[in-house]
Write a protein that holds these residues in place. Structure first.
Motif, PDB file in Angstrom:
ATOM      1  N   LEU A 159     -18.719  40.662 -40.188  1.00  0.00           N
ATOM      2  CA  LEU A 159     -19.969  41.192 -40.722  1.00  0.00           C
ATOM      3  C   LEU A 159     -21.043  41.269 -39.644  1.00  0.00           C
ATOM      4  O   LEU A 159     -21.788  42.254 -39.548  1.00  0.00           O
ATOM      5  N   LEU A 160     -21.129  40.244 -38.813  1.00  0.00           N
ATOM      6  CA  LEU A 160     -22.123  40.235 -37.744  1.00  0.00           C
ATOM      7  C   LEU A 160     -21.853  41.346 -36.729  1.00  0.00           C
ATOM      8  O   LEU A 160     -22.788  41.990 -36.237  1.00  0.00           O
ATOM      9  N   LEU A 161     -20.604  41.581 -36.409  1.00  0.00           N
ATOM     10  CA  LEU A 161     -20.250  42.684 -35.514  1.00  0.00           C
ATOM     11  C   LEU A 161     -20.675  44.019 -36.117  1.00  0.00           C
ATOM     12  O   LEU A 161     -21.237  44.888 -35.438  1.00  0.00           O
ATOM     13  N   SER A 162     -20.407  44.182 -37.410  1.00  0.00           N
ATOM     14  CA  SER A 162     -20.745  45.419 -38.105  1.00  0.00           C
ATOM     15  C   SER A 162     -22.246  45.654 -38.131  1.00  0.00           C
ATOM     16  O   SER A 162     -22.732  46.763 -37.878  1.00  0.00           O
ATOM     17  N   CYS A 163     -23.013  44.592 -38.412  1.00  0.00           N
ATOM     18  CA  CYS A 163     -24.467  44.712 -38.468  1.00  0.00           C
ATOM     19  C   CYS A 163     -25.043  45.036 -37.092  1.00  0.00           C
ATOM     20  O   CYS A 163     -25.910  45.899 -36.954  1.00  0.00           O
ATOM     21  N   ARG A 164     -24.564  44.345 -36.068  1.00  0.00           N
ATOM     22  CA  ARG A 164     -25.054  44.608 -34.709  1.00  0.00           C
ATOM     23  C   ARG A 164     -24.842  46.065 -34.323  1.00  0.00           C
ATOM     24  O   ARG A 164     -25.758  46.741 -33.829  1.00  0.00           O
ATOM     25  N   ASP A 165     -23.640  46.571 -34.585  1.00  0.00           N
ATOM     26  CA  ASP A 165     -23.321  47.936 -34.185  1.00  0.00           C
ATOM     27  C   ASP A 165     -24.045  48.959 -35.049  1.00  0.00           C
ATOM     28  O   ASP A 165     -24.396  50.044 -34.570  1.00  0.00           O
ATOM     29  N   MET A 200     -20.994  33.499 -32.978  1.00  0.00           N
ATOM     30  CA  MET A 200     -21.945  33.865 -34.031  1.00  0.00           C
ATOM     31  C   MET A 200     -23.368  33.921 -33.494  1.00  0.00           C
ATOM     32  O   MET A 200     -24.132  34.859 -33.781  1.00  0.00           O
ATOM     33  N   THR A 201     -23.725  32.925 -32.692  1.00  0.00           N
ATOM     34  CA  THR A 201     -25.076  32.890 -32.131  1.00  0.00           C
ATOM     35  C   THR A 201     -25.327  34.087 -31.233  1.00  0.00           C
ATOM     36  O   THR A 201     -26.395  34.725 -31.293  1.00  0.00           O
ATOM     37  N   LEU A 202     -24.345  34.436 -30.409  1.00  0.00           N
ATOM     38  CA  LEU A 202     -24.478  35.596 -29.528  1.00  0.00           C
ATOM     39  C   LEU A 202     -24.666  36.870 -30.332  1.00  0.00           C
ATOM     40  O   LEU A 202     -25.536  37.702 -30.016  1.00  0.00           O
ATOM     41  N   LEU A 203     -23.870  37.045 -31.378  1.00  0.00           N
ATOM     42  CA  LEU A 203     -23.969  38.257 -32.194  1.00  0.00           C
ATOM     43  C   LEU A 203     -25.318  38.344 -32.903  1.00  0.00           C
ATOM     44  O   LEU A 203     -25.905  39.424 -33.013  1.00  0.00           O
ATOM     45  N   GLN A 204     -25.829  37.220 -33.363  1.00  0.00           N
ATOM     46  CA  GLN A 204     -27.141  37.224 -34.000  1.00  0.00           C
ATOM     47  C   GLN A 204     -28.234  37.579 -33.002  1.00  0.00           C
ATOM     48  O   GLN A 204     -29.171  38.331 -33.322  1.00  0.00           O
ATOM     49  N   GLU A 205     -28.129  37.082 -31.778  1.00  0.00           N
ATOM     50  CA  GLU A 205     -29.101  37.429 -30.738  1.00  0.00           C
ATOM     51  C   GLU A 205     -29.024  38.911 -30.395  1.00  0.00           C
ATOM     52  O   GLU A 205     -30.050  39.584 -30.215  1.00  0.00           O
ATOM     53  N   GLN A 206     -27.817  39.440 -30.308  1.00  0.00           N
ATOM     54  CA  GLN A 206     -27.635  40.860 -30.009  1.00  0.00           C
ATOM     55  C   GLN A 206     -28.163  41.738 -31.146  1.00  0.00           C
ATOM     56  O   GLN A 206     -28.714  42.814 -30.905  1.00  0.00           O
TER      57      GLN A 206
END
Length: 249
Positions: A159-165, A200-206
């Protein structure tokens, strides 16, 4: 978020009829649509039905959602589905972007043509709020049981990958095949919690960084969606009779 997974009693005949005869769009969602299926994966089906307009002229309105009739199947009435999509409900937006379409009528085709009308920066809030809640549950499992539920950790990362992109590109892509190997390693518990938590932290920062330059509009295109809904309701009113009758008590 929880409505899509709400347990309900056996649907009444009218509800079954709406799904059987009035579905405009249905698809497969979950691991099979995400490119993360294994031999043990379920087939999760989601759909949208258009309740005939005359049903709304009664005191008892048609159901806004129906569970079943098949296992792992859930459907929404068109108006309710659009309402949730305009709020950027992550589950609903993913249904709109499933690559595994099973049924599609002309109304369903028009609904899919409106995919971008539902997308807005609201997705940042809804996806992030859901991610925070799920991460809290994982941390609770870690404290109480010594390990998180790795399957849930995998889906949160997806989900985090999807949101970031989505924020980076303005497009929602739910296929996680490019990350399949690492995500399935998470599911199997092959990464440490420290490694998963750092990801997870990296994806949230991105994701936060992407918000500053996202091409997404501030709000969804409500007038466009509403025009579609009103036109579809009018067409249904002139094309149908009084609609299916509830079964006698």
């Amino acid at each position: 978020m929880n409505e899509a997974h709400r347990h309900a009693s056996t649907p009444e005949p009218l509800a079954l009829t709406l799904v059987k005869d009035h579905t405009v769009y249905s698809c497969v969602i979950g691991s099979r649509a995400f490119g993360l299926a294994t031999g043990a994966s379920d087939t999760d089906r989601r759909g949208v039905y258009l309740a005939p307009t005359p049903l709304f002229w009664r005191f008892e309105k048609p159901p806004t959602h129906v569970e079943g009739p098949r296992d792992e199947e859930f459907s929404w009435e068109l108006e309710r589905f659009c309402e949730l999509a305009l709020r950027a409900n992550p589950n609903i937006l993913e249904v709109l972007h499933s690559p595994l379409v099973e049924d599609l009528t002309p109304v369903g085709e028009e609904l899919l043509s409106l995919r971008e009308a539902f997308l807005s920066r609201r997705a940042h809030t809804t996806f992030s709020r859901y991610a925070v809640a799920q991460r809290g549950k994982l941390l609770g499992d870690l404290r109480n049981h010594g390990a998180p539920r790795w399957k849930h950790a995998m889906h949160l990362l997806r989900l985090l990958l999807s949101c970031r992109d989505l924020l980076r590109t303005g497009r929602l892509v739910i296929d996680a095949t490019p990350h399949r190997d690492r995500l399935l390693a998470v599911r199997r518990g092959e990464l440490t919690w420290e490694e998963v938590d750092a990801w997870m932290t990296l994806l949230q920062e991105q994701t936060e960084a992407a918000l500053a330059t996202t091409p997404l509009p501030e709000s969804p295109d409500l007038p466009r969606v509403e025009e579609f809904l009103l036109r579809t309701r009018r067409a249904s009113a002139t094309a149908t009779g009084p609609g299916p009758r509830p079964a006698p008590a």
